[in-house]
Design a protein around this motif. Structure first.
Motif, short mmCIF file in Angstrom:
data_model
loop_
_atom_site.label_atom_id
_atom_site.label_comp_id
_atom_site.label_asym_id
_atom_site.label_seq_id
_atom_site.Cartn_x
_atom_site.Cartn_y
_atom_site.Cartn_z
N THR A 115 0.84 -1.19 0.00
CA THR A 115 0.00 0.00 0.00
C THR A 115 0.88 1.25 0.00
OG1 THR A 115 -0.12 0.00 2.43
CG2 THR A 115 -1.89 -1.14 1.24
N THR A 116 0.31 2.33 -0.46
CA THR A 116 1.04 3.60 -0.45
C THR A 116 0.29 4.58 0.45
OG1 THR A 116 1.83 3.25 -2.71
CG2 THR A 116 1.91 5.50 -1.86
N VAL A 117 1.00 5.05 1.47
CA VAL A 117 0.41 5.97 2.45
C VAL A 117 1.28 7.21 2.54
CG1 VAL A 117 -0.36 6.29 4.82
CG2 VAL A 117 -0.55 4.04 3.74
N SER A 118 0.70 8.36 2.24
CA SER A 118 1.42 9.64 2.32
C SER A 118 2.74 9.59 1.55
CB SER A 118 1.68 10.02 3.78
OG SER A 118 0.45 10.15 4.48
N GLY A 119 2.73 8.95 0.40
CA GLY A 119 3.92 8.90 -0.43
C GLY A 119 4.89 7.80 -0.09
N SER A 120 4.64 7.07 0.98
CA SER A 120 5.53 5.96 1.38
C SER A 120 4.90 4.63 1.00
CB SER A 120 5.78 5.99 2.89
OG SER A 120 6.52 7.14 3.26
N THR A 121 5.72 3.71 0.51
CA THR A 121 5.24 2.39 0.11
C THR A 121 5.49 1.39 1.24
OG1 THR A 121 5.71 2.86 -2.22
CG2 THR A 121 5.44 0.54 -1.59
N VAL A 122 4.40 0.83 1.76
CA VAL A 122 4.49 -0.16 2.84
C VAL A 122 4.18 -1.54 2.24
CG1 VAL A 122 3.58 -0.92 5.06
CG2 VAL A 122 3.79 1.54 4.57
N THR A 123 5.13 -2.45 2.38
CA THR A 123 4.99 -3.78 1.79
C THR A 123 5.14 -4.84 2.87
OG1 THR A 123 6.07 -2.94 -0.21
CG2 THR A 123 5.80 -5.33 -0.02
N GLN A 124 4.28 -5.83 2.82
CA GLN A 124 4.37 -6.97 3.73
C GLN A 124 4.86 -8.19 2.95
OE1 GLN A 124 0.37 -7.05 5.55
NE2 GLN A 124 1.36 -6.48 7.46
N TRP A 125 5.92 -8.78 3.43
CA TRP A 125 6.54 -9.94 2.79
C TRP A 125 6.43 -11.16 3.71
CZ3 TRP A 125 8.50 -8.69 -2.03
CH2 TRP A 125 8.78 -7.34 -2.26
N PHE A 126 6.56 -12.34 3.12
CA PHE A 126 6.60 -13.53 3.95
C PHE A 126 7.59 -14.55 3.39
CE2 PHE A 126 3.55 -14.67 0.70
CZ PHE A 126 3.80 -16.01 0.45
N TRP A 127 8.19 -15.30 4.30
CA TRP A 127 9.08 -16.40 3.96
C TRP A 127 8.60 -17.64 4.72
CZ3 TRP A 127 10.69 -11.45 3.90
CH2 TRP A 127 11.54 -11.03 2.88
N ASN A 128 8.31 -18.72 4.00
CA ASN A 128 7.84 -19.95 4.64
C ASN A 128 9.00 -20.77 5.18
OD1 ASN A 128 5.00 -19.73 4.09
ND2 ASN A 128 5.45 -20.16 1.95
N TYR A 129 8.73 -21.46 6.28
CA TYR A 129 9.69 -22.44 6.76
C TYR A 129 9.58 -23.67 5.87
CZ TYR A 129 10.73 -19.84 11.05
OH TYR A 129 11.15 -18.90 11.94
N ALA A 130 10.72 -24.23 5.47
CA ALA A 130 10.73 -25.37 4.55
C ALA A 130 10.02 -26.58 5.13
CB ALA A 130 12.16 -25.74 4.17
N ASP A 131 9.98 -26.69 6.47
CA ASP A 131 9.33 -27.86 7.09
C ASP A 131 7.83 -27.65 7.27
OD1 ASP A 131 9.23 -26.00 9.12
OD2 ASP A 131 10.44 -27.15 10.54
N GLY A 132 7.32 -26.50 6.79
CA GLY A 132 5.89 -26.25 6.87
C GLY A 132 5.37 -25.84 8.23
N SER A 133 6.27 -25.51 9.16
CA SER A 133 5.85 -25.19 10.52
C SER A 133 5.34 -23.76 10.68
CB SER A 133 7.02 -25.41 11.50
OG SER A 133 8.10 -24.54 11.20
N GLY A 134 5.48 -22.93 9.66
CA GLY A 134 5.01 -21.55 9.78
C GLY A 134 5.72 -20.65 8.79
#
Length: 207
Positions: free
Chosen positions: A92-111
């Protein structure tokens, strides 16, 4: 008399000649032999064995990967620490700033690990997974934790490090959440620190 005999003889010769010519048979043509048909053999192309590749957002062979990153790092530094690009949850872009949410999965599927960046700089990180590490935390020990205690003091009281689940830096205030699981695998204590001082604590199932 002789003249008549010659004419008769000549007639017989001509008749036999015509008969021979009419009965002449043409030589039989040799039978055509068909060439044996050769069936074209279809060459089978060997099936390709698919190569299994890890998902692009899976963290491979890293212990406690959330400890490898911190607020203030760039997204590129996070990718270098984890070894893979992250999956994008939202932007999302708020007041000219770009806020991004990223994710990385655990290879064992735990989270997974969730990271928030603002204009490419890490502002928050969360470890969202099933915690299997247990500690000596009990209800009695939990009741001894008071606001203002440092992380080291809480760790020494419980007897082990907690699992970092949240780490944010907003307006210069560093907020971290640690979790301790009881030895029975049921009780859990969650403690929030701001600038390394306890500001809140909660528990469920401790005995």
């Amino acid at each position: 008399m002789k003249k008549k005999l010659c004419i008769v003889m000549l007639s017989l010769c001509l008749a036999s000649s015509f008969t021979a010519c009419g009965s002449k048979e043409e030589p039989a043509k040799p039978a055509e032999t068909e060439s044996p048909k050769t069936e074209e053999s279809e060459m089978e192309t060997p099936a390709e064995t698919p190569v299994e590749k890890p998902a692009e957002d899976e963290i491979q062979n890293v212990d406690n990967p959330i400890d490898l990153i911190s607020t203030g790092m760039t997204y590129e530094e996070v990718v270098k620490a984890f070894g893979v690009e992250g999956g994008k949850m939202s932007e999302t872009t708020v007041s000219g700033s770009t806020v991004t949410q990223w994710f990385w999965n655990y290879a064992d599927g735990s989270g997974y690990i969730a990271v928030t960046t603002q204009d490419g700089i890490v502002t928050a990180k969360n470890d969202v997974r099933i915690n299997t590490t247990t500690s000596n935390i009990t209800l009695d020990i939990f009741n001894q934790i008071t606001t203002g205690m440092t992380y080291e003091e809480v760790k020494n009281l419980i007897g082990s490090d907690g699992t970092l689940t949240t780490d944010t830096n907003i307006g210069g205030v560093q907020s971290t959440m640690y979790m301790w699981k009881a030895a029975d695998g049921i009780g859990i204590a969650s403690i929030m620190f701001q600038n390394d001082a306890v500001v809140s604590a909660s528990q469920t199932g401790l005995k």
